[in-house]
Design an enzyme around this catalytic site. Structure first.
Site, PDB file in Angstrom:
ATOM      1  NE  ARG A 237      -4.290  -1.423   0.131  1.00  0.00           N
ATOM      2  CZ  ARG A 237      -4.421  -2.450  -0.717  1.00  0.00           C
ATOM      3  NH1 ARG A 237      -3.485  -2.715  -1.605  1.00  0.00           N
ATOM      4  NH2 ARG A 237      -5.515  -3.202  -0.674  1.00  0.00           N
ATOM      5  CD  GLU A 266      -2.432   3.389  -5.479  1.00  0.00           C
ATOM      6  OE1 GLU A 266      -3.555   2.873  -5.631  1.00  0.00           O
ATOM      7  OE2 GLU A 266      -1.482   2.795  -4.969  1.00  0.00           O
ATOM      8  CG  HIS A 284      -3.042  -0.625  -6.718  1.00  0.00           C
ATOM      9  ND1 HIS A 284      -3.398   0.055  -5.573  1.00  0.00           N
ATOM     10  CD2 HIS A 284      -3.099  -1.943  -6.389  1.00  0.00           C
ATOM     11  CE1 HIS A 284      -3.661  -0.816  -4.614  1.00  0.00           C
ATOM     12  NE2 HIS A 284      -3.493  -2.034  -5.086  1.00  0.00           N
TER      13      HIS A 284
HETATM   14  N1  NAD Z   1      -0.461  -4.311  -5.217  1.00  0.00           N
HETATM   15  C1  NAD Z   1      -1.562  -5.010  -5.180  1.00  0.00           C
HETATM   16  O1  NAD Z   1      -2.329  -5.060  -6.138  1.00  0.00           O
HETATM   17  C2  NAD Z   1      -1.867  -5.810  -3.937  1.00  0.00           C
HETATM   18  C3  NAD Z   1      -2.563  -7.024  -4.090  1.00  0.00           C
HETATM   19  C4  NAD Z   1      -2.797  -7.788  -2.952  1.00  0.00           C
HETATM   20  C5  NAD Z   1      -2.373  -7.358  -1.711  1.00  0.00           C
HETATM   21  N2  NAD Z   1      -1.728  -6.152  -1.600  1.00  0.00           N
HETATM   22  C6  NAD Z   1      -1.255  -5.701  -0.281  1.00  0.00           C
HETATM   23  O2  NAD Z   1      -0.348  -6.677   0.211  1.00  0.00           O
HETATM   24  C7  NAD Z   1      -0.547  -6.791   1.628  1.00  0.00           C
HETATM   25  C8  NAD Z   1      -0.105  -8.167   2.068  1.00  0.00           C
HETATM   26  O3  NAD Z   1      -0.972  -9.158   1.559  1.00  0.00           O
HETATM   27  P1  NAD Z   1      -0.907 -10.668   2.124  1.00  0.00           P
HETATM   28  O4  NAD Z   1      -1.973 -11.424   1.410  1.00  0.00           O
HETATM   29  O5  NAD Z   1       0.473 -11.169   2.098  1.00  0.00           O
HETATM   30  O6  NAD Z   1      -1.359 -10.402   3.623  1.00  0.00           O
HETATM   31  P2  NAD Z   1      -1.066 -11.316   4.898  1.00  0.00           P
HETATM   32  O7  NAD Z   1      -2.062 -10.902   5.912  1.00  0.00           O
HETATM   33  O8  NAD Z   1      -0.964 -12.753   4.507  1.00  0.00           O
HETATM   34  O9  NAD Z   1       0.407 -10.845   5.340  1.00  0.00           O
HETATM   35  C9  NAD Z   1       0.657  -9.597   5.928  1.00  0.00           C
HETATM   36  C10 NAD Z   1       1.807  -9.808   6.900  1.00  0.00           C
HETATM   37  O10 NAD Z   1       2.160  -8.511   7.434  1.00  0.00           O
HETATM   38  C11 NAD Z   1       2.403  -8.698   8.818  1.00  0.00           C
HETATM   39  N3  NAD Z   1       2.290  -7.439   9.537  1.00  0.00           N
HETATM   40  C12 NAD Z   1       1.194  -6.838  10.039  1.00  0.00           C
HETATM   41  N4  NAD Z   1       1.531  -5.698  10.658  1.00  0.00           N
HETATM   42  C13 NAD Z   1       2.880  -5.570  10.535  1.00  0.00           C
HETATM   43  C14 NAD Z   1       3.809  -4.616  10.997  1.00  0.00           C
HETATM   44  N5  NAD Z   1       3.422  -3.543  11.694  1.00  0.00           N
HETATM   45  N6  NAD Z   1       5.115  -4.822  10.722  1.00  0.00           N
HETATM   46  C15 NAD Z   1       5.525  -5.915  10.036  1.00  0.00           C
HETATM   47  N7  NAD Z   1       4.677  -6.861   9.579  1.00  0.00           N
HETATM   48  C16 NAD Z   1       3.371  -6.690   9.832  1.00  0.00           C
HETATM   49  C17 NAD Z   1       1.389  -9.738   9.270  1.00  0.00           C
HETATM   50  O11 NAD Z   1       1.749 -10.327  10.494  1.00  0.00           O
HETATM   51  C18 NAD Z   1       1.430 -10.697   8.090  1.00  0.00           C
HETATM   52  O12 NAD Z   1       2.402 -11.703   8.266  1.00  0.00           O
HETATM   53  C19 NAD Z   1      -2.042  -6.524   1.825  1.00  0.00           C
HETATM   54  O13 NAD Z   1      -2.299  -5.976   3.100  1.00  0.00           O
HETATM   55  C20 NAD Z   1      -2.390  -5.560   0.721  1.00  0.00           C
HETATM   56  O14 NAD Z   1      -2.386  -4.246   1.211  1.00  0.00           O
HETATM   57  C21 NAD Z   1      -1.465  -5.381  -2.689  1.00  0.00           C
END
Ligand code: NAD
Length: 318
Positions: A237, A266, A284
């Protein structure tokens, strides 16, 4: 019994909605996506909302008078007031499985493009120019033997770790939760503090959610700790990174470059960022594959069907 009414907003591939359409009364736009005003006016008629391209804020949630479930065509849920939804008895589910591989692939594509200077090289050749890659200022980074630092080792982070291992990279990670030792061994990754991560990595990739605690986590102080030859890749994000500080860090050579799929404001991207040769950008588009969008729609639709079958899944506001 009458069918449940479902509103689908955003541009969602129809083939992903086949099952939902067979079991529910689905309103879906094949042309222009429904506007916010349209949604505000009509949401009160629906039992479920497959949400894409809109914000699930208080005004929207208040408009959804009969709403039981909101299913997000995404894994991130920072665009929905999940607590307010909970207070109104509305279940919010996300779609974590479908986004995993395409977003990890986008992350790694940006990593490759940034470290191999592809954006710059492409521009040179397109402009009918040439450079001598034996000059140090034009050189990138060899991945084999380099260190990747993963911030947020969840589903996408672990998938990126697998790709990095295939390239012979050493993988460090930082997360609020440490993985069990067996999982670390299976992935071949090592847990470090946040400072160690940013100080040691040649490339840092961000995969944590946007939360008050992660907003501007990557800022001036952090860029000062990163190596001058290191790269930052953000496909999580935009606001996790201070865009102003990132521009400054790249312009002053504090870090070598960046790969960005997401931006702080964005769809507006700072002109100064767009002017930098050592930044590669995508709009994105982490989930922007035909397979990814179809499976994402299917997963979001399945959330609604599971909910009405009495077995809610992927609930993010329990
Ligand atoms: N660019 C895109 O199109 C796109 C697509 C999908 C997801 N995303 C983003 O990717 C992120 C991750 O997705 P995911 O499916 O791997 O999620 P997920 O929930 O499987 O993994 C997120 C990880 O971040 C960790 N986390 C939470 N708070 C934290 C902090 N303060 N410091 C360090 N680590 C922390 C969690 O413990 C978890 O292991 C989503 O939150 C989303 O915003 C972006």
């Amino acid at each position: 019994m009458s069918k449940k009414k479902v509103l689908v907003t955003g541009i969602v591939p129809k083939e992903g909605l086949t099952k939902l359409m067979a079991e529910c009364d689905v309103t879906y736009s094949e042309g222009e996506p429904f506007t916010r005003d349209y949604v505000l006016e009509h949401l009160g008629e629906y039992d479920a909302w497959l949400l894409m391209g809109q914000k699930g804020d208080r005004e929207m949630l208040d408009a959804g008078k009969k709403l039981e479930i909101i299913s997000l065509n995404a894994v991130g849920f920072d665009h929905v007031d999940t607590e307010y939804a909970k207070s109104k008895g509305i279940t919010v589910s996300n779609s974590p499985q479908a986004v995993r591989v395409p977003t990890a692939e986008m992350t790694f594509s940006l990593l490759l493009a940034a470290t191999k200077r592809l954006s710059f090289y492409d521009k040179v050749v397109r402009n009918g120019e040439w450079i001598d890659p034996s000059e140090r200022r034009y050189q990138g980074l060899t991945l084999e033997g380099a260190t990747l630092g993963i911030y947020g080792m969840g589903r996408i982070g672990s998938t990126v770790a697998g790709f990095a291992k295939a390239f012979g990279m050493k993988v460090l990670y930082h997360d609020v939760y440490r993985l069990p030792e067996e999982k670390e061994a299976e992935l071949g990754v090592e847990y470090v503090t946040f400072d160690e991560l940013v100080e040691t990595a040649d490339v840092v990739t961000i995969h944590a959610p946007l939360l008050p605690s992660t907003k501007h986590k990557f800022n001036k102080e952090v860029f000062q700790k990163m190596k001058n030859r290191s790269y930052l890749v953000n496909a999580a994000r935009g606001p996790i990174v201070s865009e102003e500080d990132l521009i400054e860090a790249i312009k002053t050579g504090q870090i070598a470059g960046a790969g960005l799929d997401v931006f702080e404001f964005e769809p507006n991207v700072a002109e100064e960022l767009r002017a930098l040769d050592n930044v590669i950008m995508a709009p994105h588009a982490g989930t922007g594959t035909i397979e990814g969008r179809r499976t994402l729609a299917e997963e979001a639709a399945d959330n609604i069907l599971s909910y009405f079958a009495g077995q809610p899944v992927n609930v993010v506001n329990k």
